[in-house]
Scaffold this motif. Structure first.
Motif, PDB file in Angstrom:
ATOM      1  N   SER A   1      22.694  57.148  50.747  1.00 44.51           N
ATOM      2  CA  SER A   1      22.179  57.623  49.458  1.00 44.51           C
ATOM      3  C   SER A   1      22.248  59.139  49.323  1.00 44.51           C
ATOM      4  N   GLN A   2      22.102  59.884  50.433  1.00 44.07           N
ATOM      5  CA  GLN A   2      22.214  61.337  50.335  1.00 44.07           C
ATOM      6  C   GLN A   2      23.664  61.751  50.073  1.00 44.07           C
ATOM      7  N   SER A   3      24.604  61.001  50.623  1.00 45.42           N
ATOM      8  CA  SER A   3      26.012  61.263  50.334  1.00 45.42           C
ATOM      9  C   SER A   3      26.305  60.991  48.860  1.00 45.42           C
ATOM     10  N   LEU A   4      25.706  59.932  48.329  1.00 53.70           N
ATOM     11  CA  LEU A   4      25.858  59.631  46.907  1.00 53.70           C
ATOM     12  C   LEU A   4      25.305  60.773  46.062  1.00 53.70           C
ATOM     13  N   GLU A   5      24.142  61.274  46.448  1.00 50.74           N
ATOM     14  CA  GLU A   5      23.558  62.395  45.712  1.00 50.74           C
ATOM     15  C   GLU A   5      24.484  63.611  45.749  1.00 50.74           C
ATOM     16  N   ARG A   6      25.073  63.874  46.912  1.00 51.42           N
ATOM     17  CA  ARG A   6      25.975  65.016  47.039  1.00 51.42           C
ATOM     18  C   ARG A   6      27.175  64.860  46.110  1.00 51.42           C
ATOM     19  N   LEU A   7      27.754  63.655  46.044  1.00 53.66           N
ATOM     20  CA  LEU A   7      28.887  63.413  45.164  1.00 53.66           C
ATOM     21  C   LEU A   7      28.507  63.652  43.704  1.00 53.66           C
ATOM     22  N   LEU A   8      27.370  63.105  43.284  1.00 52.65           N
ATOM     23  CA  LEU A   8      26.940  63.266  41.898  1.00 52.65           C
ATOM     24  C   LEU A   8      26.631  64.726  41.576  1.00 52.65           C
ATOM     25  N   SER A   9      26.070  65.443  42.545  1.00 44.61           N
ATOM     26  CA  SER A   9      25.776  66.858  42.359  1.00 44.61           C
ATOM     27  C   SER A   9      27.055  67.667  42.220  1.00 44.61           C
TER      28      SER A   9
ATOM     29  N   ILE B   1      35.879  56.196  43.488  1.00 45.03           N
ATOM     30  CA  ILE B   1      35.629  57.124  44.588  1.00 45.03           C
ATOM     31  C   ILE B   1      34.527  56.533  45.479  1.00 45.03           C
ATOM     32  N   GLN B   2      34.710  56.587  46.795  1.00 44.39           N
ATOM     33  CA  GLN B   2      33.647  56.196  47.710  1.00 44.39           C
ATOM     34  C   GLN B   2      32.589  57.301  47.768  1.00 44.39           C
ATOM     35  N   GLU B   3      31.391  56.940  48.184  1.00 42.32           N
ATOM     36  CA  GLU B   3      30.284  57.884  48.109  1.00 42.32           C
ATOM     37  C   GLU B   3      30.389  59.058  49.078  1.00 42.32           C
ATOM     38  N   ASP B   4      31.287  58.990  50.061  1.00 44.46           N
ATOM     39  CA  ASP B   4      31.370  60.058  51.054  1.00 44.46           C
ATOM     40  C   ASP B   4      32.411  61.125  50.705  1.00 44.46           C
ATOM     41  N   PHE B   5      32.801  61.200  49.441  1.00 42.75           N
ATOM     42  CA  PHE B   5      33.727  62.238  48.987  1.00 42.75           C
ATOM     43  C   PHE B   5      32.997  63.263  48.135  1.00 42.75           C
ATOM     44  N   ILE B   6      33.558  64.459  48.082  1.00 40.58           N
ATOM     45  CA  ILE B   6      33.109  65.475  47.142  1.00 40.58           C
ATOM     46  C   ILE B   6      34.324  65.966  46.366  1.00 40.58           C
TER      47      ILE B   6
ATOM     48  N   GLN C   1      36.697  64.439  52.049  1.00 42.91           N
ATOM     49  CA  GLN C   1      35.852  63.399  52.619  1.00 42.91           C
ATOM     50  C   GLN C   1      34.912  64.033  53.629  1.00 42.91           C
ATOM     51  N   VAL C   2      33.606  63.749  53.479  1.00 39.53           N
ATOM     52  CA  VAL C   2      32.591  64.384  54.324  1.00 39.53           C
ATOM     53  C   VAL C   2      31.686  63.308  54.908  1.00 39.53           C
ATOM     54  N   ASN C   3      31.717  63.178  56.228  1.00 37.40           N
ATOM     55  CA  ASN C   3      30.818  62.256  56.928  1.00 37.40           C
ATOM     56  C   ASN C   3      29.884  63.072  57.814  1.00 37.40           C
ATOM     57  N   SER C   4      28.615  63.093  57.469  1.00 34.33           N
ATOM     58  CA  SER C   4      27.656  63.886  58.215  1.00 34.33           C
ATOM     59  C   SER C   4      27.094  63.096  59.388  1.00 34.33           C
ATOM     60  N   ALA C   5      26.442  63.806  60.309  1.00 28.56           N
ATOM     61  CA  ALA C   5      25.801  63.136  61.449  1.00 28.56           C
ATOM     62  C   ALA C   5      24.667  62.241  60.968  1.00 28.56           C
TER      63      ALA C   5
ATOM     64  N   THR D   1      30.458  54.168  57.571  1.00 24.54           N
ATOM     65  CA  THR D   1      29.986  52.803  57.814  1.00 24.54           C
ATOM     66  C   THR D   1      31.138  51.854  58.109  1.00 24.54           C
ATOM     67  N   MET D   2      32.354  52.388  58.141  1.00 24.86           N
ATOM     68  CA  MET D   2      33.527  51.576  58.493  1.00 24.86           C
ATOM     69  C   MET D   2      33.764  51.675  59.998  1.00 24.86           C
ATOM     70  N   HIS D   3      33.643  50.545  60.694  1.00 25.73           N
ATOM     71  CA  HIS D   3      33.811  50.530  62.147  1.00 25.73           C
ATOM     72  C   HIS D   3      35.031  49.686  62.510  1.00 25.73           C
ATOM     73  N   ARG D   4      35.888  50.254  63.345  1.00 27.22           N
ATOM     74  CA  ARG D   4      37.094  49.547  63.762  1.00 27.22           C
ATOM     75  C   ARG D   4      37.040  49.263  65.255  1.00 27.22           C
ATOM     76  N   ASN D   5      37.695  48.202  65.660  1.00 31.53           N
ATOM     77  CA  ASN D   5      37.613  47.780  67.058  1.00 31.53           C
ATOM     78  C   ASN D   5      38.533  48.613  67.956  1.00 31.53           C
ATOM     79  N   ARG D   6      38.431  48.377  69.256  1.00 28.34           N
ATOM     80  CA  ARG D   6      39.187  49.141  70.251  1.00 28.34           C
ATOM     81  C   ARG D   6      40.692  48.986  70.044  1.00 28.34           C
ATOM     82  N   TRP D   7      41.111  47.813  69.620  1.00 26.52           N
ATOM     83  CA  TRP D   7      42.532  47.554  69.398  1.00 26.52           C
ATOM     84  C   TRP D   7      43.118  48.551  68.400  1.00 26.52           C
TER      85      TRP D   7
END
Length: 259
Positions: free
Chosen positions: A21-29, A95-100, A215-219, A224-230
């Motif tokens: 939700s904070q990433s969404l707020e950043r995008l809207l801002s 646009i996904q929420e993790d973009f500005i 694209q900005v992914n904060s700590a 939320t996209m997780h990929r396997n070892r393969w």
């Protein structure tokens, strides 16, 4: 940067959201900061935790958007489908929420929209990619036509469609179908990529593909996209097996499987 707002009366902004939700707020801002306004904003939430839904409820006090929710997480395909169903304008900016948005986005969006209006046989305009699409024909205003032939060398040509930020006609599902639900996000994107190719989709690509959005992914709110070892391994043998599999998957998908 111009202080005059750019209003897109025939474009809806559709944002997919899940537990950021904070990433969404950043995008809207950032949307406000670059003076980019739309006929409507649709936020499609994929069953986020209650604390994020509560935060989004507070955001509605400062930002005018339509929230589309679901009682439980149903995956990327469902989130995209229900978000698109809620759009009421002829064009959809996804646009996904993790973009500005960067300072030049509004002018690039205006140019991309003009291209779609001038070329009714084109389906979408792509503004962001990890890598530049390998086969392009120069158009204008920094955009190129994307070219695909199955015999072109390499696998990168298959990345013709992408879930990364793009502008498309709201009638998109009528030509290419709805997003596949009940599978992983990667499989959802792959299925739409194949449908786009099989149904002879046409797209423009913004050449400076990392200069309009970031694209900005904060700590605090990582991807939320997780990929396997393969998919992530750098092991020599796994890398080569993965390449062989990708060739088989892409070409068999293009010629023999239904999407």
């Amino acid at each position: 940067m111009s202080t005059t707002p750019t209003y897109f009366e025939d474009v809806s902004l559709m944002v997919t959201h899940y537990n950021r939700s904070q990433s969404l707020e950043r995008l809207l801002s950032e949307m406000k900061r670059v003076n980019c306004q739309f006929k409507e904003i649709v936020v499609s939430d994929d069953g986020s935790k209650q604390e994020h839904l509560d935060y989004i409820a507070q955001l509605k006090n400062n930002y005018d958007f339509k929230l589309v929710t679901t009682p439980k997480n149903k995956g990327l395909g469902n989130n995209l489908n229900k978000g698109q169903d809620a759009v009421e304008t002829p064009y959809t900016l996804y646009i996904q929420e993790d973009f500005i948005l960067l300072n030049n986005f509004a002018s690039n969006l205006a140019n991309g929209l003009a291209l779609l209006k001038e070329h009714p046989d084109f389906d979408m305009v792509r503004f962001y990619a990890y890598n530049k699409y390998p086969y392009l024909k120069k158009c204008r205003d920094g955009f190129s036509e994307m070219l695909f032939k199955w015999w072109y060398p390499g696998l990168d040509k298959f990345a013709y469609y992408s879930d990364h930020p793009h502008l498309r006609r709201t009638t998109f599902p009528e030509k290419f179908g709805r997003y596949r639900e009940g599978v992983s996000g990667d499989k959802t994107e792959f299925a739409m990529m194949m449908s786009f190719l099989k149904n002879k989709g046409k797209a423009f690509f913004y050449d400076a593909h990392k200069s309009a959005l970031e694209q900005v992914n904060s700590a605090e709110e990582p991807s939320t996209m997780h990929r396997n070892r393969w998919r992530n391994s750098d092991n020599f043998f796994i890398r080569n097996l993965r390449t062989i599999y990708r060739y088989f998957n892409c070409y068999s998908g293009l010629f023999f499987r239904k999407f």
